[in-house]
Design a protein around this motif. Structure first.
Motif, PDB file in Angstrom:
ATOM      1  N   LEU A 284      14.763  20.766  -1.648  1.00 10.33           N
ATOM      2  CA  LEU A 284      15.214  22.025  -2.485  1.00 10.33           C
ATOM      3  C   LEU A 284      14.860  22.625  -4.023  1.00 10.33           C
ATOM      4  O   LEU A 284      15.341  23.494  -4.519  1.00 10.33           O
ATOM      5  CB  LEU A 284      16.899  21.609  -2.043  1.00 10.33           C
ATOM      6  CG  LEU A 284      17.339  21.916  -1.442  1.00 10.33           C
ATOM      7  CD1 LEU A 284      19.099  22.176  -1.040  1.00 10.33           C
ATOM      8  CD2 LEU A 284      17.461  23.591  -0.963  1.00 10.33           C
ATOM      9  N   ALA A 285      14.845  20.859  -4.754  1.00 13.88           N
ATOM     10  CA  ALA A 285      14.370  21.215  -6.207  1.00 13.88           C
ATOM     11  C   ALA A 285      12.394  21.949  -6.118  1.00 13.88           C
ATOM     12  O   ALA A 285      12.596  22.672  -7.861  1.00 13.88           O
ATOM     13  CB  ALA A 285      14.194  19.976  -7.181  1.00 13.88           C
ATOM     14  N   SER A 286      11.723  22.007  -5.060  1.00 19.69           N
ATOM     15  CA  SER A 286      10.646  22.145  -5.277  1.00 19.69           C
ATOM     16  C   SER A 286       9.702  22.467  -3.885  1.00 19.69           C
ATOM     17  O   SER A 286       9.057  21.872  -3.684  1.00 19.69           O
ATOM     18  CB  SER A 286       9.461  21.258  -6.546  1.00 19.69           C
ATOM     19  OG  SER A 286       9.674  20.298  -5.032  1.00 19.69           O
TER      20      SER A 286
ATOM     21  N   ALA B 159      10.841  31.649  -2.272  1.00 16.18           N
ATOM     22  CA  ALA B 159      10.877  33.456  -3.084  1.00 16.18           C
ATOM     23  C   ALA B 159      12.312  34.154  -2.628  1.00 16.18           C
ATOM     24  O   ALA B 159      12.413  35.270  -3.045  1.00 16.18           O
ATOM     25  CB  ALA B 159       8.836  34.484  -2.231  1.00 16.18           C
ATOM     26  N   GLY B 160      12.355  33.760  -1.331  1.00 13.66           N
ATOM     27  CA  GLY B 160      13.851  34.081  -0.992  1.00 13.66           C
ATOM     28  C   GLY B 160      14.671  33.042  -1.159  1.00 13.66           C
ATOM     29  O   GLY B 160      14.996  32.320  -1.540  1.00 13.66           O
ATOM     30  N   PRO B 161      15.872  33.483  -0.004  1.00 10.85           N
ATOM     31  CA  PRO B 161      17.138  32.759  -0.317  1.00 10.85           C
ATOM     32  C   PRO B 161      17.257  31.849   0.653  1.00 10.85           C
ATOM     33  O   PRO B 161      18.478  31.163   0.328  1.00 10.85           O
ATOM     34  CB  PRO B 161      17.706  33.260  -0.381  1.00 10.85           C
ATOM     35  CG  PRO B 161      17.548  34.991   0.665  1.00 10.85           C
ATOM     36  CD  PRO B 161      16.273  34.948   0.771  1.00 10.85           C
ATOM     37  N   ASP B 162      16.368  32.175   1.876  1.00 12.47           N
ATOM     38  CA  ASP B 162      16.802  31.164   2.554  1.00 12.47           C
ATOM     39  C   ASP B 162      16.232  29.465   3.108  1.00 12.47           C
ATOM     40  O   ASP B 162      15.000  29.518   2.010  1.00 12.47           O
ATOM     41  CB  ASP B 162      16.542  31.362   4.205  1.00 12.47           C
ATOM     42  CG  ASP B 162      17.217  32.522   4.391  1.00 12.47           C
ATOM     43  OD1 ASP B 162      18.206  33.185   3.953  1.00 12.47           O
ATOM     44  OD2 ASP B 162      15.867  33.692   5.147  1.00 12.47           O
ATOM     45  N   HIS B 163      17.325  28.330   3.403  1.00 20.01           N
ATOM     46  CA  HIS B 163      16.609  27.961   3.881  1.00 20.01           C
ATOM     47  C   HIS B 163      16.127  26.121   5.367  1.00 20.01           C
ATOM     48  O   HIS B 163      17.364  26.876   6.030  1.00 20.01           O
ATOM     49  CB  HIS B 163      17.284  26.306   2.133  1.00 20.01           C
ATOM     50  CG  HIS B 163      18.523  26.390   2.471  1.00 20.01           C
ATOM     51  ND1 HIS B 163      18.961  25.593   3.307  1.00 20.01           N
ATOM     52  CD2 HIS B 163      19.321  27.203   2.087  1.00 20.01           C
ATOM     53  CE1 HIS B 163      20.397  26.110   3.287  1.00 20.01           C
ATOM     54  NE2 HIS B 163      20.793  26.528   1.962  1.00 20.01           N
ATOM     55  N   PRO B 164      15.693  25.458   5.502  1.00 21.12           N
ATOM     56  CA  PRO B 164      16.620  25.232   6.608  1.00 21.12           C
ATOM     57  C   PRO B 164      17.681  23.929   6.680  1.00 21.12           C
ATOM     58  O   PRO B 164      18.324  24.188   5.961  1.00 21.12           O
ATOM     59  CB  PRO B 164      15.789  23.459   6.619  1.00 21.12           C
ATOM     60  CG  PRO B 164      14.374  24.487   5.981  1.00 21.12           C
ATOM     61  CD  PRO B 164      14.643  24.717   5.182  1.00 21.12           C
TER      62      PRO B 164
END
Length: 387
Positions: free
Chosen positions: A132-134, A166-171
């Motif tokens: 999440l940091a990069s 670029a967007g707000p989503d993540h696994p």
């Protein structure tokens, strides 16, 4: 008719089984290629004190990756506890037995049902919270396969995976490290064990763990979604966690089960030549059904009490449904004259039911006189039925 659309199983024998029925599910996919080859994709879990070689061919712990036991614990010591492990399935289709039995040979192929098993997109994906940091530095984070079923967090609620930054989503980080992959048994070219016709199931696997100093750091969790993608109902379906445990030296292992906990375990008959050199106390490994498959409450084939709030599956309660518990614990000994490996789908199907491979019950000196002789070596391992 009982319906099963998923099964959730967790952690780290032997063969722990549950039973149900899978009904056919509508599908809209392309046909399989007839030119498939023996391939799989591989990866590693190393998110805590466990290191494991993982494959996307039905053998979720696979010694073929390194040629050595698949699971090392504690990580970095060279001590191994599990040689190989897989999810087994067996059912009748139009009166004939079909199975998925991955032991030392794969019985599934990579990718979703009807997909291209050779496509690079059907690899094992691996993400960690530290990404999440990069996030832009990690392809698996950016290419997280949400279209194939990988769990994710839709932060903006638009239904489209737009990953950070670029967007707000993540696994979805259900653990500090998460692996995700999908496999299926729809292509006969990958059914390399007994050669039965496919069950036509797709299995989506989430493997995860927590990097913690307590006991959670010694666990790996497994969540599996099993979907019948074919046109046939799978009747009298049994699912089992199969394992070949080698807890250090393979020649001193003993196995047993705790029926109430739904756990199978392995320990050593005295000091182990491998683990005795480590300062970790007495070693043991176990598999536990934290959450079994979901079936209707009126299912008369199981004794579980139906909870008022319903079964729990993937974080949601389902009224009128219940979760099955472990229904048997079987064992066999590789190469043994009496209790030996299954040689065909009928023998594998009997093992899944907690029976010997000829369909007979295990004798009382092994299975005791409780539980219809379906649980071998149950109870306190210091007592008669634990050894």
């Amino acid at each position: 008719m009982k319906i099963l659309k998923n099964i959730t199983v967790f952690t780290l024998v032997m063969l722990l089984s549950v039973s149900t029925v899978l009904e056919a599910r509508d599908k809209n996919v392309s046909n399989f290629s007839s030119t498939s080859n023996y391939v799989d994709s591989v990866g590693t879990f190393d998110g805590n004190k466990i290191y494991a070689d993982v494959a996307n061919n039905g053998l979720f712990l696979d010694y073929h990756v390194s040629g050595d036991s698949a699971l090392e614990w504690p990580k970095g010591t060279g001590a191994h506890s599990i040689f190989q492990s897989a999810l087994w399935m067996g059912a009748t289709v139009n009166g004939s037995i079909r199975t998925i039995v991955g032991d030392y040979t794969q019985d599934m192929g990579p990718g979703p049902w009807g997909g291209d098993p050779l496509a690079a997109v059907h690899r094992i994906y691996k993400v960690e919270k530290s990404m999440l940091a990069s996030p832009l530095d990690f392809a698996d984070f950016q290419e997280w396969p949400v279209d194939f079923g990988a769990p994710w967090v839709d932060v903006d609620g638009d239904g489209t995976y737009s990953p950070l930054p670029a967007g707000p989503d993540h696994p979805e980080f259900v653990g500090d490290q998460v692996l995700w992959f999908v496999s299926n048994d729809g292509d006969p070219a990958y059914k390399l064990n007994f050669g039965t016709s496919p069950l036509n199931v797709e299995i989506q696997t989430t493997m995860f763990g927590f990097d913690r100093p307590d006991v959670f750091g010694d666990m790996v969790f497994l969540k599996q979604l099993v979907i019948n993608k074919g046109s046939d109902d799978l009747v009298d379906t049994y699912m089992g966690l199969w394992s070949d445990p080698d807890l250090g030296y393979a020649g001193d292992d003993l196995v047993g089960c705790d029926v109430d906990l739904g756990m199978g375990y392995v320990w050593n008959d005295g000091d182990d030549s491998t683990y005795s050199t480590l300062d970790i106390g007495t070693p043991a490994a176990g598999y536990d059904f934290f959450q079994g498959p979901m079936v209707p409450c009126e299912d008369g084939d199981s004794e579980e009490v139906c909870p008022a709030e319903g079964a729990k599956m993937f974080g949601t309660r389902h009224p009128g449904m219940k979760n099955l518990k472990m229904s048997s614990f079987a064992f066999y000994i590789n190469g043994d004259a009496t209790y030996t490996d299954p040689s065909d789908e009928n023998e594998g199907y009997f093992y899944l039911q907690g029976l010997r491979k000829d369909g007979s019950a295990y004798p009382n000196d092994i299975a005791g006189d409780l539980y219809d002789q379906k649980f071998c070596f149950y109870g306190d391992p210091t007592q008669t039925h634990g050894k």
